[in-house]
Motif scaffolding. Structure first.
Motif, short mmCIF file in Angstrom:
data_model
loop_
_atom_site.label_atom_id
_atom_site.label_comp_id
_atom_site.label_asym_id
_atom_site.label_seq_id
_atom_site.Cartn_x
_atom_site.Cartn_y
_atom_site.Cartn_z
N ILE A 1 0.89 -1.17 0.00
CA ILE A 1 0.00 0.00 0.00
C ILE A 1 0.92 1.21 0.00
O ILE A 1 1.80 1.34 0.87
N THR A 2 0.75 2.06 -0.99
CA THR A 2 1.68 3.18 -1.11
C THR A 2 0.93 4.48 -1.35
O THR A 2 -0.24 4.49 -1.74
N ALA A 3 1.62 5.58 -1.09
CA ALA A 3 1.08 6.92 -1.36
C ALA A 3 2.30 7.79 -1.66
O ALA A 3 3.24 7.80 -0.87
N ALA A 4 2.28 8.48 -2.78
CA ALA A 4 3.42 9.35 -3.12
C ALA A 4 2.96 10.79 -3.17
O ALA A 4 2.06 11.14 -3.94
N GLY A 5 3.57 11.61 -2.32
CA GLY A 5 3.22 13.04 -2.31
C GLY A 5 1.82 13.30 -1.82
O GLY A 5 1.17 14.24 -2.28
N VAL A 6 1.34 12.50 -0.88
CA VAL A 6 -0.06 12.63 -0.42
C VAL A 6 -0.14 12.92 1.08
O VAL A 6 -0.99 13.71 1.53
N ILE A 7 0.80 12.33 1.84
CA ILE A 7 0.75 12.43 3.30
C ILE A 7 0.75 13.89 3.77
O ILE A 7 0.17 14.23 4.80
#
Ligand code: SAM
Length: 232
Positions: free
Chosen positions: A112-118
């Protein structure tokens, strides 16, 4: 007082690009290779906040099944066009935010990944995100949060300290501008800039530990002021 979440939803409502340092295929493919290195395998992947699918299409050949989720319909439109252009048939897109996404999923994932979202989430929302993600993660899986704004390096980047042509006059001008910007945006209760908020690695690590994970944080290769949190 406006709710910061609705500010971001409003901001991304008509956006069609993830705001990478360069939108050239060559640059994004290098960024994706760095990210694939840290993702380090797995067969199924959820890319939360996938935006226009710029990274997702590079992940696609490495995974059997991928889901991209985002709360911006315009971003997902762009992602859908890009996926069709590239001919990937293993990607599903879901319109949802960090709260609604979990009930729309019918399976769990290896990554599960998120790029530039946190940077658009508060610590409390990150806590809930990791808690929900842990329930949708296969055994031995990883949650990889890319490109989190580093609170120690980001202010230095903002005042131009990493710029090739940094000189004292330019830096002092930028400090003045940034100070004005901080005051004006807090008076208007608006975000300071489009990049969102910084998050301390130690607090993200505490959240990860609370949910039974270990966290490693590594410097981003392509953004001097960002880091990745690898949670496993
Ligand atoms: C800077 S863009 C990055 C897009 C993509 N990950 C990339 O690297 O190309 C941030 C994305 O996160 C999405 N986003 C931000 N907050 C979100 C939330 N709470 N729920 C769903 N999507 C969100 C925005 O709509 C936007 O598409």
């Amino acid at each position: 007082m406006s709710n910061p979440k609705s500010v971001w939803e409003e901001f991304f409502a008509d956006k069609r690009s993830g705001g990478h340092r360069s939108s050239s295929d060559e640059f994004i493919s290098k960024e994706a290779r760095e990210k694939l290195f840290h993702l380090n395998g797995g067969k199924t992947l959820l890319d939360f906040g996938c935006g226009a699918g710029e990274l997702l299409v590079h992940y696609a050949p490495e995974y059997e099944r991928l889901i991209g989720a985002d709360f911006s319909a315009s971003m997902l439109d762009e992602a859908s066009e890009r996926i069709t252009r590239k001919g990937h048939e293993n990607i599903t897109l879901i319109l949802a935010d960090d709260k609604a996404v979990w009930e729309k999923l019918d399976s769990s994932f290896d990554r599960i990944t998120a790029a530039g979202v946190i940077q658009y989430l508060t610590y409390e929302e990150i806590d809930n995100f990791i808690c929900n993600a842990s329930k949708h993660l296969n055994k031995g899986g990883k949650i990889v949060l890319f490109d989190i704004l580093n609170p120690y390096l980001y202010p230095l980047w903002k005042i131009g300290l990493f710029s090739k042509n940094a000189d004292y006059r330019r830096i002092f001008r930028k400090i003045g501008f940034e100070t004005f910007n901080v005051i004006a945006s807090s008076l208007k209760n608006r975000p300071r800039d489009i990049l969102g908020s910084t998050h301390k690695p130690c607090i993200i690590e505490n959240i990860a530990n609370k949910h039974g994970f270990e966290m490693e944080h590594v410097q981003s290769m392509y953004y001097e002021y960002k880091y990745h949190a690898i949670i496993s």
